[in-house]
Design a protein around this motif. Structure first.
Motif, PDB file in Angstrom:
ATOM      1  N   THR B 239       0.834  -1.204   0.000  1.00  0.00           N
ATOM      2  CA  THR B 239       0.000   0.000   0.000  1.00  0.00           C
ATOM      3  C   THR B 239       0.866   1.250   0.000  1.00  0.00           C
ATOM      4  O   THR B 239       0.619   2.194  -0.745  1.00  0.00           O
ATOM      5  N   ILE B 240       1.888   1.231   0.847  1.00  0.00           N
ATOM      6  CA  ILE B 240       2.754   2.402   0.941  1.00  0.00           C
ATOM      7  C   ILE B 240       3.465   2.638  -0.381  1.00  0.00           C
ATOM      8  O   ILE B 240       3.610   3.769  -0.855  1.00  0.00           O
ATOM      9  N   LEU B 241       3.894   1.564  -0.994  1.00  0.00           N
ATOM     10  CA  LEU B 241       4.608   1.683  -2.256  1.00  0.00           C
ATOM     11  C   LEU B 241       3.730   2.312  -3.328  1.00  0.00           C
ATOM     12  O   LEU B 241       4.131   3.257  -4.001  1.00  0.00           O
ATOM     13  N   THR B 242       2.526   1.781  -3.485  1.00  0.00           N
ATOM     14  CA  THR B 242       1.676   2.354  -4.523  1.00  0.00           C
ATOM     15  C   THR B 242       1.209   3.750  -4.133  1.00  0.00           C
ATOM     16  O   THR B 242       1.052   4.614  -4.978  1.00  0.00           O
ATOM     17  N   LEU B 256      11.144   7.175  -6.812  1.00  0.00           N
ATOM     18  CA  LEU B 256      10.806   6.248  -7.879  1.00  0.00           C
ATOM     19  C   LEU B 256       9.376   6.454  -8.365  1.00  0.00           C
ATOM     20  O   LEU B 256       9.071   6.243  -9.533  1.00  0.00           O
ATOM     21  N   GLY B 257       8.507   6.830  -7.449  1.00  0.00           N
ATOM     22  CA  GLY B 257       7.120   7.023  -7.810  1.00  0.00           C
ATOM     23  C   GLY B 257       6.978   8.041  -8.921  1.00  0.00           C
ATOM     24  O   GLY B 257       6.245   7.841  -9.890  1.00  0.00           O
ATOM     25  N   LYS B 258       7.712   9.120  -8.760  1.00  0.00           N
ATOM     26  CA  LYS B 258       7.654  10.158  -9.784  1.00  0.00           C
ATOM     27  C   LYS B 258       8.073   9.602 -11.124  1.00  0.00           C
ATOM     28  O   LYS B 258       7.441   9.837 -12.154  1.00  0.00           O
ATOM     29  N   TRP B 259       9.166   8.829 -11.118  1.00  0.00           N
ATOM     30  CA  TRP B 259       9.668   8.255 -12.369  1.00  0.00           C
ATOM     31  C   TRP B 259       8.645   7.320 -12.990  1.00  0.00           C
ATOM     32  O   TRP B 259       8.461   7.283 -14.205  1.00  0.00           O
ATOM     33  N   PHE B 260       8.002   6.540 -12.108  1.00  0.00           N
ATOM     34  CA  PHE B 260       7.041   5.573 -12.622  1.00  0.00           C
ATOM     35  C   PHE B 260       5.904   6.288 -13.341  1.00  0.00           C
ATOM     36  O   PHE B 260       5.535   5.940 -14.458  1.00  0.00           O
ATOM     37  N   VAL B 261       5.360   7.291 -12.659  1.00  0.00           N
ATOM     38  CA  VAL B 261       4.257   8.030 -13.263  1.00  0.00           C
ATOM     39  C   VAL B 261       4.693   8.699 -14.559  1.00  0.00           C
ATOM     40  O   VAL B 261       3.986   8.704 -15.566  1.00  0.00           O
ATOM     41  N   THR B 276       8.237  -2.018 -12.741  1.00  0.00           N
ATOM     42  CA  THR B 276       7.234  -2.956 -12.239  1.00  0.00           C
ATOM     43  C   THR B 276       7.905  -4.192 -11.666  1.00  0.00           C
ATOM     44  O   THR B 276       7.562  -4.677 -10.599  1.00  0.00           O
ATOM     45  N   ILE B 277       8.860  -4.684 -12.408  1.00  0.00           N
ATOM     46  CA  ILE B 277       9.570  -5.873 -11.930  1.00  0.00           C
ATOM     47  C   ILE B 277      10.314  -5.563 -10.637  1.00  0.00           C
ATOM     48  O   ILE B 277      10.298  -6.355  -9.686  1.00  0.00           O
ATOM     49  N   PHE B 278      10.920  -4.400 -10.590  1.00  0.00           N
ATOM     50  CA  PHE B 278      11.655  -4.037  -9.390  1.00  0.00           C
ATOM     51  C   PHE B 278      10.731  -3.979  -8.182  1.00  0.00           C
ATOM     52  O   PHE B 278      11.006  -4.561  -7.126  1.00  0.00           O
ATOM     53  N   TYR B 279       9.620  -3.270  -8.357  1.00  0.00           N
ATOM     54  CA  TYR B 279       8.659  -3.163  -7.270  1.00  0.00           C
ATOM     55  C   TYR B 279       8.182  -4.534  -6.809  1.00  0.00           C
ATOM     56  O   TYR B 279       8.107  -4.831  -5.629  1.00  0.00           O
ATOM     57  N   SER B 280       7.828  -5.363  -7.806  1.00  0.00           N
ATOM     58  CA  SER B 280       7.281  -6.678  -7.454  1.00  0.00           C
ATOM     59  C   SER B 280       8.299  -7.505  -6.698  1.00  0.00           C
ATOM     60  O   SER B 280       7.986  -8.134  -5.693  1.00  0.00           O
ATOM     61  N   THR B 281       9.524  -7.505  -7.211  1.00  0.00           N
ATOM     62  CA  THR B 281      10.561  -8.283  -6.532  1.00  0.00           C
ATOM     63  C   THR B 281      10.744  -7.778  -5.107  1.00  0.00           C
ATOM     64  O   THR B 281      10.824  -8.557  -4.161  1.00  0.00           O
TER      65      THR B 281
ATOM     66  N   TYR C 120      -2.616 -13.420  -5.923  1.00  0.00           N
ATOM     67  CA  TYR C 120      -2.839 -12.550  -4.780  1.00  0.00           C
ATOM     68  C   TYR C 120      -1.579 -11.800  -4.404  1.00  0.00           C
ATOM     69  O   TYR C 120      -1.617 -10.687  -3.897  1.00  0.00           O
ATOM     70  N   ALA C 121      -0.444 -12.442  -4.647  1.00  0.00           N
ATOM     71  CA  ALA C 121       0.819 -11.829  -4.269  1.00  0.00           C
ATOM     72  C   ALA C 121       1.193 -10.684  -5.204  1.00  0.00           C
ATOM     73  O   ALA C 121       2.061  -9.891  -4.899  1.00  0.00           O
ATOM     74  N   VAL C 122       0.529 -10.609  -6.337  1.00  0.00           N
ATOM     75  CA  VAL C 122       0.872  -9.555  -7.286  1.00  0.00           C
ATOM     76  C   VAL C 122       0.319  -8.229  -6.789  1.00  0.00           C
ATOM     77  O   VAL C 122      -0.851  -8.136  -6.478  1.00  0.00           O
ATOM     78  N   PRO C 123       1.144  -7.208  -6.739  1.00  0.00           N
ATOM     79  CA  PRO C 123       0.643  -5.914  -6.262  1.00  0.00           C
ATOM     80  C   PRO C 123      -0.344  -5.348  -7.260  1.00  0.00           C
ATOM     81  O   PRO C 123       0.052  -4.870  -8.327  1.00  0.00           O
ATOM     82  N   PHE C 124      -1.598  -5.429  -6.919  1.00  0.00           N
ATOM     83  CA  PHE C 124      -2.572  -5.277  -7.989  1.00  0.00           C
ATOM     84  C   PHE C 124      -2.712  -3.873  -8.555  1.00  0.00           C
ATOM     85  O   PHE C 124      -3.090  -3.702  -9.701  1.00  0.00           O
ATOM     86  N   LEU C 125      -2.385  -2.895  -7.729  1.00  0.00           N
ATOM     87  CA  LEU C 125      -2.505  -1.558  -8.287  1.00  0.00           C
ATOM     88  C   LEU C 125      -1.578  -1.369  -9.487  1.00  0.00           C
ATOM     89  O   LEU C 125      -1.922  -0.717 -10.453  1.00  0.00           O
ATOM     90  N   LEU C 126      -0.425  -2.006  -9.400  1.00  0.00           N
ATOM     91  CA  LEU C 126       0.492  -1.911 -10.526  1.00  0.00           C
ATOM     92  C   LEU C 126      -0.175  -2.436 -11.780  1.00  0.00           C
ATOM     93  O   LEU C 126      -0.048  -1.875 -12.862  1.00  0.00           O
ATOM     94  N   TYR C 127      -0.871  -3.508 -11.592  1.00  0.00           N
ATOM     95  CA  TYR C 127      -1.479  -4.136 -12.747  1.00  0.00           C
ATOM     96  C   TYR C 127      -2.643  -3.374 -13.298  1.00  0.00           C
ATOM     97  O   TYR C 127      -2.866  -3.339 -14.513  1.00  0.00           O
TER      98      TYR C 127
END
Lengths: 324, 311, 284
Positions: B239-242, B256-261, B276-281, C120-127
């Protein structure tokens, strides 16, 4: 021989008030405990035994809506009037309590060793190291082999019998004057039962601990206690030396209890206790009125006084009333 | 330890799915990265496409990409000639991490405090106060709160800078906005958890042993009540990340948020993919850590039942 | 517990009931609000930009001279619509998946749940963000993107409930009597799971409203000149320095909306929980 009193309870009343109702769990009882004796309090669930036990050790303070009145004299002071911090100092060090389900009584996420040593640390002022050594000795005395290995384990890894012994060691670690045991044997089977009682006996011998033993198991009460109180519906209905009380029960309730124990002779259904439901009775009546097979009309109007039937043996029942 | 291994394996699968999914999605976006308002001459477009491997068949691109990812190379930025995704991460991550970490700590400490107080002083004022705060926290979206915080504290009162990255003072408002929601959830979790623990027999036993209340709360209550809260730290971090996307935008923080947007509006494929991959990892690794902490806290997860083990 | 009893228990909860009323009011205003004055939601009056709230413009105007009162209710409508439809779709999907998985049980159940776990583990907002990029921006798109990502939790909860029901005796009795799988689902499972589904529905609506606002903020939501709560919030923040009222009204609305949804959700959960004793309000 004048025996010294350790505890004197006068007109103890415990009332629980919730927003739906007011329940009087203990209706004004008196008793005393002499130094070095084992006093049994016998009765079925709901009779008020646990409430009395908790009252003596002062653990009702945090229960919602519990109001205590009367007096509990310990060492010359009325515990009911004492502050929480005073009571806290007494607990563990001079007054201890063990409960029925040993597994529930232990913190599942804390090692056994720590749960024993914490008492020694806070109550006896040991350092953690000293406490550890002392704990090992105590556990060994309680017939627990390899105490150091055991102290590294967690509650869920051990059997109930083992856990109950540990619970007793925890409670008796500081050599308290008074131990309140709330159904300590109810979760145990026959073999572990007597082993456990032995631990209590040892404490009696070593420290002269007096014991209040709460149970619904008459056989254990008969075999283990010096004196017995029989409670029903929040009142004491009979009191006396264990042998006398069980061999010659006076109160109708106790007589029913004793005869309904499936003994080694054929079980007689006539003796079976009727299941107590909630029956509306006048508040002035004897507590046992609703189920008593020997009741008189008198019993409904007045609560019976306490009558002395033999040396040290008292009954609260109009059947034995001298002043009728 | 078998437990950890299992987690790592299932997480790797998830990660793989994520990478592939992202790749597929990326290439479904209509329009190439070079479709801008200026019409570029075809030859140049062809060169650019060749340079970024965009003219190879999809399957090949995929394999090239996976290979790169495994070696840690997330590719160059398409819009900014002299930046690679990795360099963007290096630039922006410290900022995001700083406010993120601060936010989660704030949420855990304040949230737990509120929750525990609410439970111990049930039906009295700490309980009501905590309930109000937590309900508000769940309802008012963080970025809206951010707006008001900016108005109140930055413009009206001038205590904090509205949009700068300049040392701790500029962290205050963003961190507050980010921590707002998780704090509320943690407060609720802790309250119900502590209430449940307080009813347990072992707390009664601990009190019967005459242990001081402060010790009981920390060693007995918290140890057992903390689990649900710690489980929540994983999702809280997500939640904090997004949330940081929006918050960094509002406060103009170079994270990073700024860059992403930015990369989204620029249709900068590789950056979007890479981030996206970085965040997910990151999230997956953090989740595994959280699970480890949980296992440490609750020995029942670690040791299987072995009743009467030879004693 | 039957639905009637659940409703009765819910009604005894003063806060939840009040929230329901508030929600009702909000929805009604969203429906009729735009018609209450003469301005259209996208009508620009360039001489009257950034007006303070007053008699002519009840909530003021924005930077393009549009009436904020009308825009607010219009935007609310859009957001609420998105919330409800998303929730309906997502909860249905989740319920279907979860109950099938639980009823079929065994290996199939395991596999189905593993799939859910991975996703579920996927951060869904990203998606959601990525999905929004692929498809054309618009209300339909948002709904699809959100629903795709929100159904997991519902599936889990429903599956849990169904599994519990499977253990219950009346269920075993029905199976013994030879009830087919479909009949089992419709007649025995659904009535008991309905309560939980309603709770999930309410929760997802509030989540969807939040995510929509979030997306709009990033420029990925509903397209201009249409309005949604998120877009209004964004525009409001842009002008926060000098025109705070532009953020104030949408913010209050969103907060009230989510607050009431959350309290209703809480109330429902309490009403469903058999361990909670509910007393008649009159006697409190």
């Amino acid at each position: 021989m004048k025996r010294e009193k350790l505890l004197e309870v006068n007109n103890l009343r415990v009332v629980f008030s919730t927003h739906t109702a007011e329940v009087e769990a203990v209706k004004g009882i008196d008793f005393c405990l002499y130094k070095g004796e084992t006093l049994g309090i016998v009765g079925e669930s709901g009779a008020g035994k646990s409430t009395v036990g908790l009252a003596v050790i002062g653990l009702h303070a945090f229960s919602p809506g519990a109001v205590l009145s009367g007096s509990i004299f310990y060492d010359g002071e009325d515990l009911i009037k004492k502050s929480e911090s005073h009571l806290q100092a007494l607990r563990g060090a001079r007054i201890a309590m063990v409960f029925q389900d040993p597994f529930a009584c232990l913190n599942p996420t804390m090692k056994i060793g720590r749960q024993v040593t914490e008492v020694l640390r806070f109550k006896k002022g040991f350092s953690w190291k000293e406490a550890k050594l002392d704990a090992a000795v105590l556990l060994k005395d309680a017939a627990i082999h390899e105490p150091h290995r055991l102290m590294q384990m967690y509650p869920h890894q051990l059997s109930t019998g083992m856990l109950q012994r540990i619970a007793l060691v925890m409670a008796l670690a500081c050599g308290p004057e008074l131990l309140i045991a709330d159904e300590p044997t109810s979760a145990l089977d026959i073999t572990t039962l007597w082993q456990t009682l032995e631990i209590i006996e040892n404490s009696k011998d070593k420290f002269g601990t007096s014991i209040i033993f709460l149970t619904h198991n008459l056989a254990v009460a008969a075999g283990f206690c010096d004196r017995v109180l029989v409670m029903y519906g929040g009142k004491v209905v009979e009191e006396g030396p264990a042998e006398a009380v069980f061999s010659l029960p006076m109160h109708p309730y106790l007589r029913k209890l004793v005869s309904s124990i499936p003994g080694t002779s054929r079980y007689d259904r006539r003796h079976a206790l009727s299941w107590a439901g909630h029956i509306q009775v006048q508040p002035t009546a004897c507590v046992y009125y609703a189920h008593c097979h020997e009741r008189l009309s008198l019993c409904q109007e007045n609560q019976p006084g306490i009558f002395n039937v033999a040396s040290g043996h008292y009954v609260s029942c109009w059947l034995y009333g001298v002043d009728l | 330890m078998r437990y950890v291994l299992r987690k790592i394996i299932s997480s790797s699968i998830t990660l793989f799915v994520i990478v592939s999914l992202t790749f597929v999605l990326m290439h479904l976006i209509p329009g190439g990265p070079f479709d801008s308002e200026r019409k570029l001459p075809d030859s140049i477009v062809k060169n650019l496409n060749a340079r970024y491997n965009l003219d190879k068949p999809l399957r090949e691109q995929y394999i090239i990409y996976i290979k790169n990812v495994l070696t840690g190379d997330l590719g160059p930025s398409i819009k900014y000639e002299n930046k690679t995704v990795n360099s963007i991460i290096k630039e922006g991550f410290p900022v995001t991490a700083a406010i993120g970490v601060a936010a989660i700590f704030l949420a855990v400490f304040v949230g737990s405090l509120l929750g525990v107080a609410a439970a111990i002083y049930r039906q009295r004022w700490p309980d009501y106060a905590a309930s109000i705060i937590s309900t508000l926290g769940i309802s008012v979206p963080g970025f809206i709160l951010a707006g008001f915080l900016v108005y109140l504290f930055a413009f009206r009162l001038g205590w904090f800078p509205p949009a700068l990255w300049d040392g701790p003072k500029s962290m205050a408002l963003p961190v507050l906005s980010l921590a707002w929601f998780p704090t509320a959830i943690i407060a609720r979790l802790m309250k119900s958890s502590v209430l449940e623990v307080l009813n347990q027999e072992y707390i009664k036993t601990a009190r019967a042993k005459g242990l001081p209340m402060s010790y009981i709360v920390i060693q007995h209550v918290l140890r057992n009540a903390a689990a649900p809260m710690i489980s929540y730290v994983g999702p809280a971090l997500a939640t904090i990340l997004t949330g940081s996307f929006v918050i960094e935008n509002i406060f103009a923080l170079p994270g990073l948020g700024k860059w992403f947007v930015l990369s989204i509006s620029n249709r900068d494929y590789t950056v979007i993919l890479g981030l996206t991959i970085f965040y997910s990892t990151l999230l997956i690794v953090l989740n595994i850590l959280v699970d480890l902490v949980l296992a440490v806290l609750d020995p029942r997860i670690r040791y299987t039942k072995a009743k009467g083990a030879g004693l | 517990m039957s639905l009637r009893i659940i409703w009765w228990r819910f009604k005894q909860n003063k806060i939840a009931l009040a929230s329901l009323i508030v929600l009702f009011v909000l929805i009604i205003m969203a429906l009729i609000g735009p018609y209450l004055n003469s301005w259209g939601y996208s009508e620009q009056v360039l001489q009257k930009t950034n007006q303070r709230p007053g008699i002519e413009y009840w909530f003021g105007t924005d930077s393009l001279g549009r009436d904020l009162f009308t825009r607010l209710w219009y935007g609310a409508r859009v957001s609420i619509l998105i919330g409800i439809v998303t929730s309906a779709v997502s909860v249905s999907m989740g319920t279907l998946y979860g109950s099938i998985s639980a009823v079929l049980g065994g290996k199939i159940d395991e596999v189905m749940m593993r799939i859910v776990e991975v996703f579920y583990a996927v951060p869904f907002l990203l998606y959601v963000i990525l999905l929004m990029l692929i498809m054309e921006p618009g209300i339909k798109t948002i709904i699809i993107a959100l629903a795709t990502v929100c159904w997991f939790n519902t599936a889990r909860v429903v599956r849990g409930q169904v599994l519990k029901l499977k253990e219950e005796e009346f269920f075993l009795a029905a199976r013994l009597l030879g009830a087919g799988k479909i009949r089992l689902i419709v007649h025995h499972i659904l009535p008991n799971v309905t309560g939980h589904i309603i709770v999930m529905f309410v929760v997802v609506v509030s989540e969807a409203v939040f995510v929509e606002a979030f997306l709009s903020f990033l420029g990925l939501g509903v397209s201009v000149p249409k309005a949604s709560l998120g877009i209004l919030a964004k525009e409001g923040i842009q002008g926060i320095r000098s025109y705070p009222w532009q953020l104030f009204f949408p913010a209050v609305f969103i907060s009230l909306l989510m607050l009431s949804l959350n309290l209703i959700g809480d109330g429902l959960r309490d009403a469903l929980d058999p361990k909670i004793a509910v007393k008649k309000r009159a006697e409190l």
